[in-house]
Motif scaffolding. Structure first.
Motif, PDB file in Angstrom:
ATOM      1  N   ARG A 181      30.146   6.038 -50.458  1.00  0.00           N
ATOM      2  CA  ARG A 181      30.238   4.641 -50.037  1.00  0.00           C
ATOM      3  C   ARG A 181      31.599   4.000 -50.305  1.00  0.00           C
ATOM      4  NH1 ARG A 181      25.156   2.314 -49.520  1.00  0.00           N
ATOM      5  NH2 ARG A 181      26.361   0.476 -48.881  1.00  0.00           N
ATOM      6  N   GLY A 182      32.446   4.695 -51.025  1.00  0.00           N
ATOM      7  CA  GLY A 182      33.755   4.143 -51.349  1.00  0.00           C
ATOM      8  C   GLY A 182      33.750   3.417 -52.683  1.00  0.00           C
ATOM      9  N   ARG A 183      34.910   3.357 -53.307  1.00  0.00           N
ATOM     10  CA  ARG A 183      35.051   2.720 -54.613  1.00  0.00           C
ATOM     11  C   ARG A 183      35.567   1.295 -54.434  1.00  0.00           C
ATOM     12  NH1 ARG A 183      35.249   7.952 -55.087  1.00  0.00           N
ATOM     13  NH2 ARG A 183      34.421   8.933 -56.993  1.00  0.00           N
ATOM     14  N   PRO A 184      34.792   0.311 -54.853  1.00  0.00           N
ATOM     15  CA  PRO A 184      35.235  -1.085 -54.711  1.00  0.00           C
ATOM     16  C   PRO A 184      36.543  -1.320 -55.462  1.00  0.00           C
ATOM     17  CG  PRO A 184      32.919  -0.968 -55.334  1.00  0.00           C
ATOM     18  CD  PRO A 184      33.466   0.406 -55.495  1.00  0.00           C
ATOM     19  N   GLU A 185      37.440  -2.089 -54.849  1.00  0.00           N
ATOM     20  CA  GLU A 185      38.711  -2.418 -55.492  1.00  0.00           C
ATOM     21  C   GLU A 185      38.773  -3.889 -55.894  1.00  0.00           C
ATOM     22  OE1 GLU A 185      41.883  -1.251 -52.941  1.00  0.00           O
ATOM     23  OE2 GLU A 185      41.349   0.901 -52.990  1.00  0.00           O
ATOM     24  N   ALA A 186      37.852  -4.693 -55.385  1.00  0.00           N
ATOM     25  CA  ALA A 186      37.802  -6.116 -55.724  1.00  0.00           C
ATOM     26  C   ALA A 186      36.355  -6.573 -55.649  1.00  0.00           C
ATOM     27  CB  ALA A 186      38.672  -6.926 -54.760  1.00  0.00           C
ATOM     28  N   LEU A 187      36.071  -7.727 -56.275  1.00  0.00           N
ATOM     29  CA  LEU A 187      34.709  -8.250 -56.274  1.00  0.00           C
ATOM     30  C   LEU A 187      34.176  -8.415 -54.850  1.00  0.00           C
ATOM     31  CD1 LEU A 187      34.895 -10.958 -59.102  1.00  0.00           C
ATOM     32  CD2 LEU A 187      33.563  -8.843 -59.148  1.00  0.00           C
ATOM     33  N   GLU A 188      35.028  -8.823 -53.937  1.00  0.00           N
ATOM     34  CA  GLU A 188      34.597  -9.050 -52.555  1.00  0.00           C
ATOM     35  C   GLU A 188      34.038  -7.780 -51.920  1.00  0.00           C
ATOM     36  OE1 GLU A 188      33.905 -11.671 -49.384  1.00  0.00           O
ATOM     37  OE2 GLU A 188      34.515 -12.024 -51.470  1.00  0.00           O
ATOM     38  N   ASP A 189      34.532  -6.624 -52.357  1.00  0.00           N
ATOM     39  CA  ASP A 189      34.076  -5.350 -51.799  1.00  0.00           C
ATOM     40  C   ASP A 189      32.617  -5.065 -52.137  1.00  0.00           C
ATOM     41  OD1 ASP A 189      36.646  -5.025 -50.892  1.00  0.00           O
ATOM     42  OD2 ASP A 189      37.259  -3.718 -52.554  1.00  0.00           O
ATOM     43  N   LEU A 190      32.077  -5.734 -53.162  1.00  0.00           N
ATOM     44  CA  LEU A 190      30.706  -5.458 -53.597  1.00  0.00           C
ATOM     45  C   LEU A 190      29.677  -5.893 -52.565  1.00  0.00           C
ATOM     46  CD1 LEU A 190      30.929  -6.537 -57.350  1.00  0.00           C
ATOM     47  CD2 LEU A 190      31.048  -4.216 -56.408  1.00  0.00           C
ATOM     48  N   LYS A 191      30.067  -6.772 -51.641  1.00  0.00           N
ATOM     49  CA  LYS A 191      29.131  -7.222 -50.606  1.00  0.00           C
ATOM     50  C   LYS A 191      28.583  -6.057 -49.787  1.00  0.00           C
ATOM     51  CE  LYS A 191      31.047 -11.840 -49.657  1.00  0.00           C
ATOM     52  NZ  LYS A 191      31.689 -12.676 -48.605  1.00  0.00           N
ATOM     53  N   ALA A 192      29.378  -4.989 -49.661  1.00  0.00           N
ATOM     54  CA  ALA A 192      28.988  -3.863 -48.812  1.00  0.00           C
ATOM     55  C   ALA A 192      28.249  -2.777 -49.588  1.00  0.00           C
ATOM     56  CB  ALA A 192      30.229  -3.271 -48.145  1.00  0.00           C
ATOM     57  N   HIS A 193      27.871  -3.043 -50.824  1.00  0.00           N
ATOM     58  CA  HIS A 193      27.267  -1.992 -51.656  1.00  0.00           C
ATOM     59  C   HIS A 193      25.819  -2.304 -52.010  1.00  0.00           C
ATOM     60  CE1 HIS A 193      30.662   0.733 -52.518  1.00  0.00           C
ATOM     61  NE2 HIS A 193      31.392  -0.335 -52.257  1.00  0.00           N
ATOM     62  N   ASP A 194      25.108  -1.234 -52.344  1.00  0.00           N
ATOM     63  CA  ASP A 194      23.719  -1.351 -52.790  1.00  0.00           C
ATOM     64  C   ASP A 194      23.683  -1.489 -54.307  1.00  0.00           C
ATOM     65  OD1 ASP A 194      22.800  -1.004 -50.187  1.00  0.00           O
ATOM     66  OD2 ASP A 194      22.687   1.182 -50.402  1.00  0.00           O
ATOM     67  N   PHE A 195      22.782  -2.351 -54.767  1.00  0.00           N
ATOM     68  CA  PHE A 195      22.589  -2.537 -56.203  1.00  0.00           C
ATOM     69  C   PHE A 195      21.158  -2.155 -56.574  1.00  0.00           C
ATOM     70  CE2 PHE A 195      26.483  -4.689 -55.754  1.00  0.00           C
ATOM     71  CZ  PHE A 195      27.048  -4.847 -57.010  1.00  0.00           C
ATOM     72  N   ILE A 196      20.998  -1.767 -57.831  1.00  0.00           N
ATOM     73  CA  ILE A 196      19.687  -1.367 -58.347  1.00  0.00           C
ATOM     74  C   ILE A 196      19.180  -2.469 -59.267  1.00  0.00           C
ATOM     75  CG2 ILE A 196      18.430   0.341 -59.708  1.00  0.00           C
ATOM     76  CD1 ILE A 196      20.676   2.341 -58.841  1.00  0.00           C
ATOM     77  N   GLY A 197      18.008  -3.007 -58.951  1.00  0.00           N
ATOM     78  CA  GLY A 197      17.447  -4.076 -59.751  1.00  0.00           C
ATOM     79  C   GLY A 197      16.713  -3.558 -60.977  1.00  0.00           C
ATOM     80  N   SER A 198      16.802  -4.320 -62.054  1.00  0.00           N
ATOM     81  CA  SER A 198      16.058  -4.007 -63.274  1.00  0.00           C
ATOM     82  C   SER A 198      15.513  -5.315 -63.820  1.00  0.00           C
ATOM     83  CB  SER A 198      16.960  -3.329 -64.302  1.00  0.00           C
ATOM     84  OG  SER A 198      16.266  -3.099 -65.508  1.00  0.00           O
ATOM     85  N   GLY A 199      14.219  -5.507 -63.672  1.00  0.00           N
ATOM     86  CA  GLY A 199      13.637  -6.771 -64.086  1.00  0.00           C
ATOM     87  C   GLY A 199      13.772  -7.827 -63.005  1.00  0.00           C
ATOM     88  N   ASP A 200      14.063  -9.050 -63.413  1.00  0.00           N
ATOM     89  CA  ASP A 200      14.109 -10.200 -62.510  1.00  0.00           C
ATOM     90  C   ASP A 200      15.472 -10.267 -61.818  1.00  0.00           C
ATOM     91  OD1 ASP A 200      14.246 -12.740 -61.337  1.00  0.00           O
ATOM     92  OD2 ASP A 200      12.926 -13.612 -62.849  1.00  0.00           O
ATOM     93  N   VAL A 201      15.523  -9.912 -60.527  1.00  0.00           N
ATOM     94  CA  VAL A 201      16.778  -9.929 -59.781  1.00  0.00           C
ATOM     95  C   VAL A 201      17.336 -11.344 -59.671  1.00  0.00           C
ATOM     96  CG1 VAL A 201      17.835  -9.518 -57.515  1.00  0.00           C
ATOM     97  CG2 VAL A 201      16.262  -7.829 -58.497  1.00  0.00           C
ATOM     98  N   GLY A 202      16.462 -12.330 -59.495  1.00  0.00           N
ATOM     99  CA  GLY A 202      16.914 -13.712 -59.400  1.00  0.00           C
ATOM    100  C   GLY A 202      17.679 -14.149 -60.634  1.00  0.00           C
TER     101      GLY A 202
END
Length: 296
Positions: A181-202
């Motif tokens: 998926r590529g290595r993010p270089e800035a916070l803005e790049d995180l929009k294109a990535h999948d995250f794994i939730g643990s507990g309350d995502v909100g």
């Protein structure tokens, strides 16, 4: 260099430590089995020896002065060391027996507790340790556990809590995921990535948005209430997940995402019932946990 505290009466030091822990002379006197006037004289004698004021009265209780707070960590370490020496010298560690239940998150239970439990088994082989892997804050109040490792300080009056350290965490992903998926270089790049939730995502998003993380619920495509399961999903390449640095750093195939951003800092509280003062087995386990966790 000689230790300046070595010349002081240990009873005076113990009186200071117990008063600092309980917040009042009367409670400290009860715990130590002495009269309140006697305890007060011991604390005053230590203040005289040191030439500083250690407590100031706040309402009906006592509060540590800045000098007292600075001294407390050193005195607490002396107290813990003295108790371990006494146990070793008298052979009492062999007679400490019975069950002690420790509750911690499943990640801490699996990754941080085992080396500490090995030391406890060597020190007191008759202890029976039960590890309750849970994030439930009410474990202690329901008497399901004797000692809790938590990231939130409890506010129940029947519990004693000690802040043992400020731990650090970062975001991580597997090398396999980042290769795909590529290595993010800035916070803005995180929009294109999948995250794994643990507990309350909100709640996680409420914490991350002020830090500049531009992610939303839609980024969390998989997750689990179990932190251990969420970490395994991260290792298996499902996405990016937060983790304590000390766990991630010993996990193979994992890389830190955006390594130059500031860490997530979270407290580690060690909590137990007030019977800590009367139960030798709980005191031994509590002090051993505190010593190891403080090292990080």
């Amino acid at each position: 260099m000689n230790d300046p505290l070595a010349a002081f009466d240990w009873n005076h030091i113990r009186a200071f430590l117990k008063t600092a822990e309980t917040g009042s002379l009367s409670a400290a006197a009860r715990d130590l089995g002495v009269t309140q006037p006697t305890l007060g004289r011991q604390v005053s004698a230590l203040e005289t020896d040191l030439g500083v004021m250690l407590f100031e009265r706040v309402g009906r209780g006592l509060s540590l002065t800045s000098a007292g707070a600075e001294l407390l960590d050193h005195v607490r370490a002396m107290g813990e060391a003295a108790e371990r020496v006494a146990l070793a010298a008298s052979g009492q560690s062999q007679t400490i027996e019975g069950r002690v239940a420790i509750t911690a998150s499943d990640v801490y239970s699996a990754h941080l507790l085992p080396p500490i439990l090995k030391e406890l088994q060597a020190t007191a082989p008759k202890l029976v340790i039960d590890v309750v892997a849970s994030d439930e804050l009410q474990d202690l109040m329901r008497r399901e556990a004797d000692i809790a490792i938590r990231h939130v300080r409890p506010n129940q009056p029947d519990l004693i809590a000690r802040l043992v350290r400020e731990a650090e965490g970062f975001f991580y992903a597997s090398t396999d995921y980042l290769d795909r998926r590529g290595r993010p270089e800035a916070l803005e790049d995180l929009k294109a990535h999948d995250f794994i939730g643990s507990g309350d995502v909100g709640r996680m998003l409420e914490y991350l948005h002020p830090l500049g993380f531009p992610i939303a619920h839609s980024n969390f495509r998989i997750g689990s209430e179990s932190g251990l399961v969420a970490w395994e999903l991260c290792k298996q390449g499902f996405g990016i997940a937060p983790m304590a640095a000390e766990v991630a750093e010993v996990t193979e195939g994992i890389e830190k995402v955006l390594p130059n951003i500031a860490p997530i800092v979270f407290p580690t509280w060690l909590t137990t019932h007030r019977e800590l003062h009367t139960s030798r087995r709980i005191r031994l386990v509590f002090d051993t946990l505190a010593e190891h966790l403080a090292r990080g």
